[in-house]
Design a protein around this motif. Structure first.
Motif, PDB file in Angstrom:
ATOM      1  N   GLY A 240       0.823  -1.205   0.000  1.00 43.66           N
ATOM      2  CA  GLY A 240       0.000   0.000   0.000  1.00 43.66           C
ATOM      3  C   GLY A 240       0.856   1.253   0.000  1.00 43.66           C
ATOM      4  O   GLY A 240       0.559   2.234  -0.706  1.00 43.66           O
ATOM      5  N   HIS A 244       1.299   4.063  -3.144  1.00 44.86           N
ATOM      6  CA  HIS A 244       1.239   5.521  -2.987  1.00 44.86           C
ATOM      7  C   HIS A 244       2.458   6.179  -3.627  1.00 44.86           C
ATOM      8  O   HIS A 244       2.333   7.194  -4.319  1.00 44.86           O
ATOM      9  CB  HIS A 244       1.170   5.859  -1.502  1.00 44.86           C
ATOM     10  CG  HIS A 244       1.124   7.322  -1.218  1.00 44.86           C
ATOM     11  ND1 HIS A 244      -0.056   8.020  -1.054  1.00 44.86           N
ATOM     12  CD2 HIS A 244       2.112   8.234  -1.076  1.00 44.86           C
ATOM     13  CE1 HIS A 244       0.211   9.286  -0.809  1.00 44.86           C
ATOM     14  NE2 HIS A 244       1.520   9.446  -0.823  1.00 44.86           N
ATOM     15  N   ASP A 300      -2.832   9.343  -2.983  1.00 44.01           N
ATOM     16  CA  ASP A 300      -3.734   8.459  -2.228  1.00 44.01           C
ATOM     17  C   ASP A 300      -4.771   7.833  -3.157  1.00 44.01           C
ATOM     18  O   ASP A 300      -5.036   6.623  -3.104  1.00 44.01           O
ATOM     19  CB  ASP A 300      -4.453   9.247  -1.132  1.00 44.01           C
ATOM     20  CG  ASP A 300      -3.588   9.452   0.097  1.00 44.01           C
ATOM     21  OD1 ASP A 300      -2.521   8.823   0.188  1.00 44.01           O
ATOM     22  OD2 ASP A 300      -3.990  10.242   0.976  1.00 44.01           O
ATOM     23  N   LEU A 304      -5.220   3.860  -3.973  1.00 45.82           N
ATOM     24  CA  LEU A 304      -6.445   3.107  -3.681  1.00 45.82           C
ATOM     25  C   LEU A 304      -6.979   2.405  -4.926  1.00 45.82           C
ATOM     26  O   LEU A 304      -7.405   1.244  -4.869  1.00 45.82           O
ATOM     27  CB  LEU A 304      -7.502   4.043  -3.106  1.00 45.82           C
ATOM     28  CG  LEU A 304      -7.277   4.478  -1.652  1.00 45.82           C
ATOM     29  CD1 LEU A 304      -8.253   5.572  -1.268  1.00 45.82           C
ATOM     30  CD2 LEU A 304      -7.409   3.290  -0.712  1.00 45.82           C
ATOM     31  N   THR A 314      -6.567  -2.709   2.087  1.00 44.05           N
ATOM     32  CA  THR A 314      -6.090  -1.391   2.509  1.00 44.05           C
ATOM     33  C   THR A 314      -5.915  -1.274   4.015  1.00 44.05           C
ATOM     34  O   THR A 314      -5.148  -0.430   4.491  1.00 44.05           O
ATOM     35  CB  THR A 314      -7.066  -0.300   2.036  1.00 44.05           C
ATOM     36  OG1 THR A 314      -8.371  -0.570   2.581  1.00 44.05           O
ATOM     37  CG2 THR A 314      -7.160  -0.278   0.521  1.00 44.05           C
ATOM     38  N   THR A 317      -2.266  -1.319   5.546  1.00 43.91           N
ATOM     39  CA  THR A 317      -1.530  -0.060   5.375  1.00 43.91           C
ATOM     40  C   THR A 317      -1.987   0.966   6.393  1.00 43.91           C
ATOM     41  O   THR A 317      -1.169   1.730   6.941  1.00 43.91           O
ATOM     42  CB  THR A 317      -1.722   0.475   3.950  1.00 43.91           C
ATOM     43  OG1 THR A 317      -1.343  -0.522   3.004  1.00 43.91           O
ATOM     44  CG2 THR A 317      -0.889   1.724   3.722  1.00 43.91           C
ATOM     45  N   ALA A 318      -3.286   0.993   6.695  1.00 45.69           N
ATOM     46  CA  ALA A 318      -3.793   1.904   7.727  1.00 45.69           C
ATOM     47  C   ALA A 318      -3.187   1.554   9.084  1.00 45.69           C
ATOM     48  O   ALA A 318      -2.791   2.451   9.851  1.00 45.69           O
ATOM     49  CB  ALA A 318      -5.317   1.829   7.786  1.00 45.69           C
ATOM     50  N   ARG A 347      -6.720   9.782   8.181  1.00 42.24           N
ATOM     51  CA  ARG A 347      -6.213   9.094   7.004  1.00 42.24           C
ATOM     52  C   ARG A 347      -6.316   7.574   7.159  1.00 42.24           C
ATOM     53  O   ARG A 347      -6.676   6.856   6.226  1.00 42.24           O
ATOM     54  CB  ARG A 347      -4.755   9.495   6.781  1.00 42.24           C
ATOM     55  CG  ARG A 347      -4.256   9.177   5.402  1.00 42.24           C
ATOM     56  CD  ARG A 347      -2.889   9.746   5.212  1.00 42.24           C
ATOM     57  NE  ARG A 347      -2.541   9.794   3.807  1.00 42.24           N
ATOM     58  CZ  ARG A 347      -1.330  10.087   3.370  1.00 42.24           C
ATOM     59  NH1 ARG A 347      -0.376  10.352   4.234  1.00 42.24           N
ATOM     60  NH2 ARG A 347      -1.072  10.124   2.077  1.00 42.24           N
ATOM     61  N   LEU A 351      -8.449   4.890   4.925  1.00 40.12           N
ATOM     62  CA  LEU A 351      -7.841   3.701   4.317  1.00 40.12           C
ATOM     63  C   LEU A 351      -8.596   2.440   4.673  1.00 40.12           C
ATOM     64  O   LEU A 351      -8.826   1.567   3.837  1.00 40.12           O
ATOM     65  CB  LEU A 351      -6.375   3.591   4.755  1.00 40.12           C
ATOM     66  CG  LEU A 351      -5.341   4.396   3.952  1.00 40.12           C
ATOM     67  CD1 LEU A 351      -3.997   4.354   4.657  1.00 40.12           C
ATOM     68  CD2 LEU A 351      -5.241   3.836   2.554  1.00 40.12           C
TER      69      LEU A 351
END
Length: 360
Positions: A240, A244, A300, A304, A314, A317-318, A347, A351
């Protein structure tokens, strides 16, 4: 209806002025100037709206002041009382330009200031990014690659060290990165004429970090890989981050960061004239922060979309982003400048929901 008065005409052929009768009358194209001989009324000269350099009235006061009127190749007029000329000029349908109206009417000045500020804001918000994007498209890829090589050498000499990750681990991550980059090029690539050479490098230093250099070079630090492993996160978390960074390369954000302050300063110079160094520096600083936030949002959205196409979750990654933030890392997970990012909790929540602000 004509407005008439006397003036002295210097025809350019003789140094002596001739006292004449001046009449200004209206026409569909603007005021018409006629000069008549005193006493006899003989027609001496007639000039249309474009043949006279019509003097502007720069004051609301009606005090008599001498006025010179340029008649081009037909010489000039010397009017003893300029207020007579301006009244006759207005009665004949002359429309003053914006500059004198701004000086004599505060409402016009206020309106012009509001429009100028709105135009500057529009240029800052839309015009500068648009122009920078168009200019960046003409920057050669070879120049970006050369800049990237010099930047990486400088980072290696100052902040980074050779990676301590096992070679098999590097190879496994690099293979996944190559697949992701290939999928990105085959998917929603913003410019089909732009073909960066993607490479993933590993370094130690700068905490848990990843950054994209122009031309396709992406650097991932050992700290980022180790943080993901310590939290038991899958490689989806790292992919992820890489998605980005690929988005930054795809949109040429690093090169745009070099172009955008110059575009904005050119715009300020055209609008304001000689811009002081302090104003120029402040504009560049604000430009860097504001436009980088836009770059981050754009990357971003790219990430995604790419993660959805590649079937990458996702949420990991968060979780990685939250872990880095909780440790007070020196650098962010998704770029080199944390100050340009939204707040980490918001953010991370976006995500986990598989969305980001501003994505279509």
């Amino acid at each position: 209806m004509d407005r008439a008065f006397h003036a002295r005409w210097f025809d350019g052929r003789s140094s002596a002025g001739q006292l004449v009768h001046v009449a200004l009358s209206g026409s569909p194209r603007g005021p018409v100037l006629r000069l008549l001989q005193l006493g006899t009324g003989t027609h001496l000269l007639e000039l249309g709206p474009r043949e006279v350099r019509w003097p502007e009235s720069w004051s609301t006061q009606a005090r008599p002041k001498p006025l010179a009127v340029d008649l081009g190749r037909h010489g000039s007029l010397q009017v003893d009382d300029g207020s007579l000329w301006h009244r006759a000029q207005a009665a004949a349908g002359h429309r003053p330009t914006l500059a004198p109206r701004m000086q004599t009417r505060w409402t016009v000045l206020a309106g012009a200031c509001v429009m100028a500020l709105a135009a500057l804001a529009a240029f800052y918000h839309w015009g500068t990014p648009w122009a920078a994007t168009r200019l960046t498209a003409h920057v050669p890829l070879a120049w970006e690659i050369g800049l990237s090589e010099r930047a990486l050498r400088d980072l290696d000499g100052r902040h980074l060290r050779p990676s301590r990750l096992p070679v098999p681990r590097q190879q496994a991550l690099r293979a996944q990165f190559d697949q992701l980059a290939s999928r990105a090029r085959a998917g929603h690539w913003p410019d089909r004429g732009y073909a960066p050479v993607f490479q993933l490098a590993f370094r130690a230093g700068l905490g848990a970090n990843a950054l994209a250099l122009p031309g396709g070079q992406i650097v991932m630090t050992d700290g980022l890989v180790e943080t993901a492993a310590a939290r038991g996160l899958s490689d989806d978390a790292l992919l992820g981050v890489l998605a980005h960074e690929i988005g930054h390369v795809a949109h040429r954000h690093t090169t745009r960061m070099l172009v955008e302050p110059g575009v904005l300063n050119i715009g300020l110079g055209l609008a304001l004239g000689d811009v002081p160094t302090l104003v120029s520096s402040g504009a560049s600083l604000l430009t860097g922060l504001a436009y980088q936030r836009g770059h981050e949002a754009q990357a971003d959205c790219f990430a995604l979309a790419l993660m959805r196409e590649a079937g990458i979750a996702t949420a990991p990654t968060a979780d990685l982003l939250t872990a880095i933030d909780s440790h007070g890392s020196e650098g962010p997970a998704w770029s080199a400048l944390l100050s340009s990012h939204p707040q980490t909790p918001e953010r991370a929540a976006a995500l986990r929901a598989g969305k980001a602000e501003g994505c279509s």
